[in-house]
Design a protein around this motif. Structure first.
Motif, PDB file in Angstrom:
ATOM      1  N   ASP A  98      -1.125  49.786  28.014  1.00 10.20           N
ATOM      2  CA  ASP A  98      -0.708  49.798  29.496  1.00 10.20           C
ATOM      3  C   ASP A  98       0.120  48.401  29.777  1.00 10.20           C
ATOM      4  O   ASP A  98      -0.415  47.343  29.706  1.00 10.20           O
ATOM      5  CB  ASP A  98      -1.711  50.164  30.429  1.00 10.20           C
ATOM      6  CG  ASP A  98      -2.321  51.476  30.159  1.00 10.20           C
ATOM      7  OD1 ASP A  98      -1.361  52.432  29.718  1.00 10.20           O
ATOM      8  OD2 ASP A  98      -3.440  51.782  30.271  1.00 10.20           O
ATOM      9  N   GLY A  99       1.293  48.688  30.470  1.00  7.45           N
ATOM     10  CA  GLY A  99       1.931  47.438  31.034  1.00  7.45           C
ATOM     11  C   GLY A  99       2.828  46.989  30.018  1.00  7.45           C
ATOM     12  O   GLY A  99       3.445  45.815  30.272  1.00  7.45           O
ATOM     13  N   THR A 100       2.997  47.547  28.902  1.00  4.23           N
ATOM     14  CA  THR A 100       3.847  46.962  28.025  1.00  4.23           C
ATOM     15  C   THR A 100       4.841  48.155  27.656  1.00  4.23           C
ATOM     16  O   THR A 100       4.792  49.193  27.220  1.00  4.23           O
ATOM     17  CB  THR A 100       2.949  46.769  26.581  1.00  4.23           C
ATOM     18  OG1 THR A 100       2.019  45.719  26.830  1.00  4.23           O
ATOM     19  CG2 THR A 100       4.035  46.254  25.456  1.00  4.23           C
ATOM     20  N   THR A 101       6.130  47.599  27.609  1.00  3.75           N
ATOM     21  CA  THR A 101       7.275  48.630  27.523  1.00  3.75           C
ATOM     22  C   THR A 101       8.248  48.177  26.363  1.00  3.75           C
ATOM     23  O   THR A 101       8.161  46.852  25.952  1.00  3.75           O
ATOM     24  CB  THR A 101       7.990  48.949  28.649  1.00  3.75           C
ATOM     25  OG1 THR A 101       8.621  47.728  29.324  1.00  3.75           O
ATOM     26  CG2 THR A 101       7.023  49.438  29.822  1.00  3.75           C
TER      27      THR A 101
ATOM     28  N   GLY B  31      -2.355  56.503  30.650  1.00  4.37           N
ATOM     29  CA  GLY B  31      -1.193  55.664  30.709  1.00  4.37           C
ATOM     30  C   GLY B  31      -0.407  55.896  29.443  1.00  4.37           C
ATOM     31  O   GLY B  31      -0.130  57.124  28.999  1.00  4.37           O
TER      32      GLY B  31
ATOM     33  N   ASP C  61      -1.146  42.153  24.337  1.00  2.00           N
ATOM     34  CA  ASP C  61      -2.005  42.789  25.180  1.00  2.00           C
ATOM     35  C   ASP C  61      -3.505  41.961  25.234  1.00  2.00           C
ATOM     36  O   ASP C  61      -3.853  41.518  24.098  1.00  2.00           O
ATOM     37  CB  ASP C  61      -2.265  44.069  24.715  1.00  2.00           C
ATOM     38  CG  ASP C  61      -2.801  45.179  25.948  1.00  2.00           C
ATOM     39  OD1 ASP C  61      -3.711  44.497  26.395  1.00  2.00           O
ATOM     40  OD2 ASP C  61      -2.531  46.150  25.863  1.00  2.00           O
ATOM     41  N   GLU C  62      -4.203  41.903  26.487  1.00  2.00           N
ATOM     42  CA  GLU C  62      -5.465  40.982  26.293  1.00  2.00           C
ATOM     43  C   GLU C  62      -5.027  39.613  26.103  1.00  2.00           C
ATOM     44  O   GLU C  62      -6.192  39.049  25.267  1.00  2.00           O
ATOM     45  CB  GLU C  62      -6.563  41.693  25.439  1.00  2.00           C
ATOM     46  CG  GLU C  62      -7.007  43.057  26.031  1.00  2.00           C
ATOM     47  CD  GLU C  62      -8.189  42.854  27.154  1.00  2.00           C
ATOM     48  OE1 GLU C  62      -8.275  41.730  27.528  1.00  2.00           O
ATOM     49  OE2 GLU C  62      -8.603  43.815  27.436  1.00  2.00           O
TER      50      GLU C  62
ATOM     51  N   ASP D  43       4.431  57.293  27.936  1.00  2.32           N
ATOM     52  CA  ASP D  43       3.542  57.449  29.203  1.00  2.32           C
ATOM     53  C   ASP D  43       3.407  58.799  29.448  1.00  2.32           C
ATOM     54  O   ASP D  43       3.931  59.627  29.533  1.00  2.32           O
ATOM     55  CB  ASP D  43       4.702  56.927  30.291  1.00  2.32           C
ATOM     56  CG  ASP D  43       3.987  56.832  31.760  1.00  2.32           C
ATOM     57  OD1 ASP D  43       2.558  57.106  31.786  1.00  2.32           O
ATOM     58  OD2 ASP D  43       4.613  56.431  32.864  1.00  2.32           O
TER      59      ASP D  43
END
Length: 229
Positions: free
Chosen positions: A31-34, A93, A44-45, A63
């Motif tokens: 999530d939040g990565t595109t 998500g 991530d993290e 998505d």
């Protein structure tokens, strides 16, 4: 004096064991990565992960809310990747797919053989679980353990989650999900919510020095008693 030294030694040993217990959970949920296309890396993290796949146009993110997507189903023709309930079995998500080279972007490849995630950073983790969405059989493995487990999902939009415990994985090690349609390799589907336990380095020097000091003190007491006798 003797009993006091032994208590110090016991405390030191307990401290050494407790120092190994420090750990935290890392969840790779995309999530939040595109902008992923082909073999790539994401953060991530706070950890850098490398992504690769067996073919198609490589790894991509889908998505599951279908925000901004088109097609007759409003999901680029890929509504089967939308979980019946957002968040069910950890699927929500963005999810990771292999992009179908002949379909709208993003849309999963019906002949995905595997998705692989490699640890880029210098960390140590144990892989605990992974989630899936879409019909098919999914097999989880690592380069150190081989197969850890598998699940079979009976229909579209359904989810499942697999729990296990891998070996301690480090920089350059990888986790893999292999996709099967029945007994044949290659199927559609997506993965999400990979959970890892970060294993802390064991800070031995300070407790070890305390223990050595306690043993030294004990030896000194014994020598003193022998001389006094």
């Amino acid at each position: 004096m003797f009993s006091r030294v032994m208590k110090v030694a016991a405390v030191c040993v307990a401290g050494m064991g407790a120092s190994a217990a420090g750990a935290s959970t890392l969840v790779l949920d995309f999530d939040g990565t595109t902008g992923i296309s082909g073999s790539s890396t994401i953060i991530d993290e706070g950890v850098t992960w490398g992504l690769s796949s067996s073919g198609g146009d490589g790894p991509a993110l889908f998505d599951t809310t279908c925000t901004g997507y088109g097609g007759s189903d409003g999901c680029n023709g890929d509504a089967d990747l939308v979980p019946s309930v957002q968040g069910e079995n950890g699927v929500a998500g963005f999810v990771l797919i292999q992009q179908n080279s002949s379909a709208s972007v993003p849309n999963d490849d019906p002949f995905t053989e595997w998705l692989e995630i490699t640890i880029v950073d210098d960390i140590q983790v144990v892989w605990d679980s992974v989630s899936f969405v879409d019909e098919g059989t999914y097999v989880a493995s690592t380069n150190l353990d081989g197969t850890l487990g598998s699940v079979t999902i009976a229909s579209d939009n359904q989810t499942d989650q697999l729990f296990f415990g891998s070996s301690v994985l480090g920089q350059g090690d990888s986790v893999r999900i292999t996709f099967f349609n029945g007994s044949s390799i290659g199927a559609s589907g997506a993965i999400d919510n990979l959970s890892f336990t970060a294993v802390s380095e064991v800070p031995l020097p300070a407790p070890a020095l305390l223990l050595m000091g306690a043993i030294g003190a004990l030896t000194g007491v014994r020598r003193f008693r022998r001389r006094a006798a």
